[in-house]
Write a protein that holds these residues in place. Structure first.
Motif, PDB file in Angstrom:
ATOM      1  N   GLY A 276       3.184  19.658   4.583  1.00 15.02           N
ATOM      2  CA  GLY A 276       3.872  18.965   3.510  1.00 15.02           C
ATOM      3  C   GLY A 276       3.574  17.484   3.567  1.00 15.02           C
ATOM      4  O   GLY A 276       3.184  16.938   4.609  1.00 15.02           O
ATOM      5  N   GLU A 277       3.740  16.818   2.443  1.00 11.61           N
ATOM      6  CA  GLU A 277       3.398  15.398   2.346  1.00 11.61           C
ATOM      7  C   GLU A 277       4.524  14.639   1.675  1.00 11.61           C
ATOM      8  O   GLU A 277       5.117  15.115   0.691  1.00 11.61           O
ATOM      9  N   HIS A 278       4.835  13.467   2.232  1.00  9.69           N
ATOM     10  CA  HIS A 278       5.791  12.533   1.635  1.00  9.69           C
ATOM     11  C   HIS A 278       5.121  11.167   1.539  1.00  9.69           C
ATOM     12  O   HIS A 278       4.608  10.649   2.543  1.00  9.69           O
ATOM     13  N   VAL A 279       5.091  10.598   0.373  1.00  9.36           N
ATOM     14  CA  VAL A 279       4.393   9.333   0.125  1.00  9.36           C
ATOM     15  C   VAL A 279       5.429   8.232  -0.042  1.00  9.36           C
ATOM     16  O   VAL A 279       6.364   8.355  -0.843  1.00  9.36           O
ATOM     17  N   ILE A 280       5.261   7.152   0.734  1.00  7.45           N
ATOM     18  CA  ILE A 280       6.080   5.952   0.571  1.00  7.45           C
ATOM     19  C   ILE A 280       5.305   5.003  -0.329  1.00  7.45           C
ATOM     20  O   ILE A 280       4.251   4.460   0.055  1.00  7.45           O
ATOM     21  N   ARG A 281       5.762   4.813  -1.523  1.00  5.56           N
ATOM     22  CA  ARG A 281       5.074   3.982  -2.508  1.00  5.56           C
ATOM     23  C   ARG A 281       5.343   2.508  -2.229  1.00  5.56           C
ATOM     24  O   ARG A 281       6.490   2.107  -1.969  1.00  5.56           O
ATOM     25  N   SER A 282       4.229   1.717  -2.289  1.00  2.08           N
ATOM     26  CA  SER A 282       4.324   0.254  -2.164  1.00  2.08           C
ATOM     27  C   SER A 282       5.191  -0.105  -0.965  1.00  2.08           C
ATOM     28  O   SER A 282       6.297  -0.631  -1.080  1.00  2.08           O
ATOM     29  N   ILE A 283       4.704   0.188   0.203  1.00  3.69           N
ATOM     30  CA  ILE A 283       5.474  -0.016   1.430  1.00  3.69           C
ATOM     31  C   ILE A 283       5.785  -1.489   1.613  1.00  3.69           C
ATOM     32  O   ILE A 283       4.989  -2.368   1.238  1.00  3.69           O
ATOM     33  N   THR A 284       6.973  -1.740   2.142  1.00  6.56           N
ATOM     34  CA  THR A 284       7.411  -3.111   2.391  1.00  6.56           C
ATOM     35  C   THR A 284       7.814  -3.235   3.848  1.00  6.56           C
ATOM     36  O   THR A 284       7.813  -2.256   4.598  1.00  6.56           O
ATOM     37  N   ARG A 285       8.159  -4.479   4.204  1.00  5.80           N
ATOM     38  CA  ARG A 285       8.588  -4.715   5.585  1.00  5.80           C
ATOM     39  C   ARG A 285       9.865  -3.947   5.907  1.00  5.80           C
ATOM     40  O   ARG A 285      10.136  -3.641   7.065  1.00  5.80           O
ATOM     41  N   ASP A 286      10.664  -3.616   4.866  1.00  4.81           N
ATOM     42  CA  ASP A 286      11.903  -2.854   5.088  1.00  4.81           C
ATOM     43  C   ASP A 286      11.620  -1.429   5.529  1.00  4.81           C
ATOM     44  O   ASP A 286      12.518  -0.734   6.019  1.00  4.81           O
ATOM     45  N   HIS A 287      10.412  -0.958   5.337  1.00  7.64           N
ATOM     46  CA  HIS A 287      10.068   0.410   5.718  1.00  7.64           C
ATOM     47  C   HIS A 287       9.621   0.511   7.167  1.00  7.64           C
ATOM     48  O   HIS A 287       9.246   1.593   7.632  1.00  7.64           O
ATOM     49  N   ARG A 288       9.575  -0.612   7.877  1.00 10.49           N
ATOM     50  CA  ARG A 288       9.175  -0.541   9.278  1.00 10.49           C
ATOM     51  C   ARG A 288      10.174   0.293  10.074  1.00 10.49           C
ATOM     52  O   ARG A 288      11.367   0.302   9.787  1.00 10.49           O
TER      53      ARG A 288
ATOM     54  N   THR B  88       0.842  -1.202   0.000  1.00 14.31           N
ATOM     55  CA  THR B  88       0.000   0.000   0.000  1.00 14.31           C
ATOM     56  C   THR B  88       0.875   1.249   0.000  1.00 14.31           C
ATOM     57  O   THR B  88       2.050   1.200   0.342  1.00 14.31           O
ATOM     58  N   ASP B  89       0.317   2.394  -0.398  1.00 12.15           N
ATOM     59  CA  ASP B  89       0.993   3.692  -0.376  1.00 12.15           C
ATOM     60  C   ASP B  89       0.683   4.370   0.959  1.00 12.15           C
ATOM     61  O   ASP B  89      -0.488   4.487   1.345  1.00 12.15           O
ATOM     62  N   VAL B  90       1.735   4.835   1.636  1.00  8.23           N
ATOM     63  CA  VAL B  90       1.578   5.463   2.942  1.00  8.23           C
ATOM     64  C   VAL B  90       2.000   6.930   2.832  1.00  8.23           C
ATOM     65  O   VAL B  90       3.085   7.236   2.321  1.00  8.23           O
ATOM     66  N   SER B  91       1.167   7.839   3.269  1.00  5.41           N
ATOM     67  CA  SER B  91       1.452   9.279   3.243  1.00  5.41           C
ATOM     68  C   SER B  91       1.867   9.737   4.632  1.00  5.41           C
ATOM     69  O   SER B  91       1.169   9.463   5.618  1.00  5.41           O
TER      70      SER B  91
END
Length: 745
Positions: A546-558, A508-511
């Motif tokens: 301001g907004e920063h979107v993490i595209r296609s979040i993965t377990r590495d983004h924890r 999923t995309d996380v903002s």
């Protein structure tokens, strides 16, 4: 060959002769060189002094040529070539200038040697001789005097004396010098001189004395002033300059006023002129004849007819558009000669007549600026006032107030106040909430005033500042300050659009939203992951979010994330960290579940195999415990077969209920044991005992029992084959164990 032999011999002899000659030239040594001063090292001036240089040389040939060099302070003063072993240098006579340190050096071919150093001291100086050009002169004439010391050498310093008073000092590299002596008064004068060598401090004795007779000159100048020494401006004065007591021609008469030559003539004369205030002073009548001159003086005092006029302006400071008045007046007049009505005034601007009269009224303007003077005239005596410069001032214009650089809330800044028009100096006053805050006076070259402000707490406070400019009687106010104010950003807040600690599913995309409550835009936002020094993303926004979107979040983004914000105020604020969790995707969960089930199945299979292998040795051990003996043993057979039953709790071994006991073969017993009747009877009973086991509760137990029975049967067969005698002679008893039928062959 015989003809060439004499020539070869001659060549060899010549070469040998050259070598021998060269050796002979170098076959010497200089033993010593000695310098002697005769008659001694210290002598009186005028004594003959000889410098003697002796050399001792050891050599093997009859005669050598020496080069003798005499030096004073390492400077060559004399040199001579001689075959003698001694050379002399004489001073006849010796003078003070010959004093010093001397040394002798001897050179023979390429070898040289120096003597010891000897110091010569010549005591005393030669008495100088003074000569004068003439011993009789007229008053005012000059005489040349010459002082000389014929046997001395320079540099020398000569001093000349007149009546025991030194009047001239001269320096010369020669042994004589001269000077001119002027005699202004009649009578007698005694002249003499002295000298000294520049290298030594002491002076010589005085020279002879020359007496000069100065004859008086009989001319007497006379000066007369008419009508007197005290006159008034405008009077005509006559000054007569006469010469008395001189009947011959050949003289010249001069009349001077301070450094100004008024008149000159070869005879007596009278000078007439109209005096003014500057004519006061000392007048000189001077007569010159040949080199003689005589003077006569008179002091003239000239009183003012009227004083110098004074030009004044009212008011003292005038601005463009104001009325002003110029007044011209004299403070003093000679009332014995004139009245106030006799004085005429005239006003001038830039040396051009402007108006007659002693007053002048006009309106100040740019065109009226200039240099003004006034003149007062009475009986042909005109006097001019000092120059008055009129430069009408320009009224100050309303000042402009502005900020110097950026204005940041909570930080010091500067305000500038300036009036475009207005004559300096201008006083600027900074007002805050209509109250004076600070005042600065500007005199140039800058026209503006800069005020230092410590800080403001809110952006709206910037409008509380105004400026007042004052020049003379004029005062102007500025508008309220209106300038952009930068407000620092507040502490930002990082949000995910969900409650804190929200967990997301992979893919999923996380903002990540970073927002500030306060701060002047534009605002620069940046996002960090805790533990990393490099920002994940940076953006400059014209809003406070301001907004920063993490595209296609993965377990590495924890992990934990935080954001920062800053604007032109230069202060950076960071948010509190927010934890971001990531769950696995659905298909990954299914794959993991399948893998886990497979792993569990594999583990169960491995455990089953392990348990099977673990039970096999136990069963084999039990089978071995079962032994077979003949039903009717013979007396000669040492072995007897007995059947014993070893009942064990199967539950303790494999936790499998339902198996209450197992039949086993007893071990071999000794002969003594077989002879025991009780034991034999017990064995016989056991031999035909049939054990009825409990039925197994599940199929797995049945399978295990069957497997054990098969193993026992196979082992029994192996035992039978190993003992054929027993097989032929004895019969095997049938045993039933856990529903297993053993059929002996």
């Amino acid at each position: 060959m015989q003809l060439q032999t004499p020539h070869l011999t001659l060549v060899l002899i010549s070469l040998l002769s050259l070598n021998c000659g060269s050796w002979a030239q170098s076959a010497f040594t200089i033993d010593s060189v000695k310098l002697t001063l005769l008659p001694g090292n210290s002598v009186e001036s005028g004594t003959k002094v000889t410098l003697r240089c002796d050399v001792k040389v050891s050599h093997s040939f009859p005669q050598l040529s020496h080069t003798f060099t005499f030096m004073k302070y390492n400077t060559i003063i004399y040199s001579k070539n001689s075959s003698q072993a001694m050379v002399e240098r004489s001073f006849t006579p010796a003078r003070r200038s010959n004093s010093g340190s001397y040394q002798c050096r001897v050179t023979i071919h390429s070898k040289e040697k120096s003597s010891n150093t000897e110091t010569l001291t010549v005591r005393g100086l030669q008495t100088p001789l003074l000569r004068v050009e003439s011993n009789v002169v007229n008053e005012g004439e000059k005489v040349t005097a010459t002082c000389s010391v014929p046997e001395e050498t320079g540099p020398l310093q000569f001093s000349f004396y007149r009546n025991q008073q030194m009047f001239m000092i001269l320096t010369s590299n020669e042994n004589s010098t001269n000077t001119s002596v002027e005699f202004q008064e009649s009578g007698e004068s005694d002249l003499h001189c002295t000298y000294r060598h520049m290298e030594f401090p002491d002076s010589s004795n005085s020279s002879n004395i020359e007496r000069v007779l100065i004859q008086p000159v009989t001319i007497i100048p006379s000066i007369k002033v008419q009508p007197g020494l005290e006159v008034v401006e405008g009077d005509r004065v006559r000054i007569s300059c006469d010469v008395l007591g001189h009947s011959k021609n050949g003289y010249e008469v001069f009349l001077t006023d301070r450094e100004t030559l008024l008149m000159s003539s070869p005879s007596s004369f009278t000078h007439s002129f109209e005096v003014n205030a500057s004519s006061s002073g000392r007048y000189v009548c001077k007569v010159e004849t040949g080199k003689t001159e005589k003077i006569s003086t008179a002091e003239l005092f000239v009183a003012e007819l009227l004083s110098r006029p004074v030009l004044s302006m009212s008011p003292q400071q005038v601005f463009q558009g104001q009325m002003l008045t110029l007044s011209c007046r004299t403070l003093n007049i000679n009332q014995e000669r004139i009245t106030k009505a006799d004085v005429k005034f005239e006003l001038y601007k830039d040396q051009h007549p402007l108006k007659e009269g002693h007053t002048f009224n006009f309106t100040a303007s740019q065109s009226s600026n200039g240099n003004y003077t006034c003149r007062a005239t009475a009986k042909n005596i005109t006097k001019e006032s000092k120059q008055l410069i009129i430069n009408a001032k320009v009224p100050v214009s309303p000042p402009v107030i502005r900020a110097v650089g950026q204005v940041i809330v909570g930080k010091p800044f500067q305000l500038l106040c300036e009036s475009e028009l207005g004559t300096l100096p201008i006083s600027y006053t900074l007002l805050r909430y209509q109250r004076p805050f600070y005042t600065l006076t500007v005199s140039g070259p800058q026209r503006s005033a800069v005020f230092n402000i410590s800080y403001i707490n809110h952006a709206d406070e910037i409008h509380s500042f105004t400026c007042q400019a004052q020049g003379g009687a004029y005062s102007r106010f500025s508008q309220a300050l209106n300038t952009p104010v930068i407000e620092p950003v507040s502490k930002p807040e990082l949000s995910l659009g969900f409650p804190r600690g929200q967990t997301f599913t992979e893919g999923t995309d996380v903002s990540l939203y970073c927002s500030v409550q306060q701060g002047t835009v534009p605002v620069t936002f940046f996002w960090y992951r805790v533990g990393s020094s490099r920002p994940l993303f940076t953006s400059r926004s014209s809003v406070t979010r301001g907004e920063h979107v993490i595209r296609s979040i993965t377990r590495d983004h924890r992990g934990k994330y935080y954001c920062g914000a800053y604007n032109d105020a230069g202060q950076t604020q960071n948010s509190e960290p927010v934890t971001v969790g990531v769950n696995l995707a659905g298909w990954k969960k299914a794959v993991i579940a399948v893998i886990c089930i497979l792993i569990l199945v594999l583990i169960v299979a491995i455990l089953v195999l392990f348990l099977k292998k673990a039970r096999t040795p136990r069963k084999r051990k039990r089978a071995v415990e079962l032994s077979v003996k003949p039903a009717r043993p013979k007396s000669s057979d040492p072995m007897r077969m007995s059947l014993t039953l070893d009942i064990e709790d199967n539950t303790a071994v494999n936790n499998t209920p339902g198996v209450m006991g197992r039949n086993v073969w007893s071990d071999h017993v000794s002969d003594s044991e077989s002879d025991d009747p009780g034991r034999e009877e017990e064995c016989e009973k056991l031999r035909y005992t049939e054990i009825q086991p409990q039925q197994p509760n599940n199929p797995e137990e049945v399978a295990l029992v069957v497997e054990e029975c098969v193993i026992v049967n196979s082992e029994l067969q192996d035992g039978t084959q190993e003992d054929p005698d027993h097989q032929t002679t004895d019969s095997v008893e049938y045993v039933q164990l856990n529903h297993c039928n053993q059929n002996p062959e």
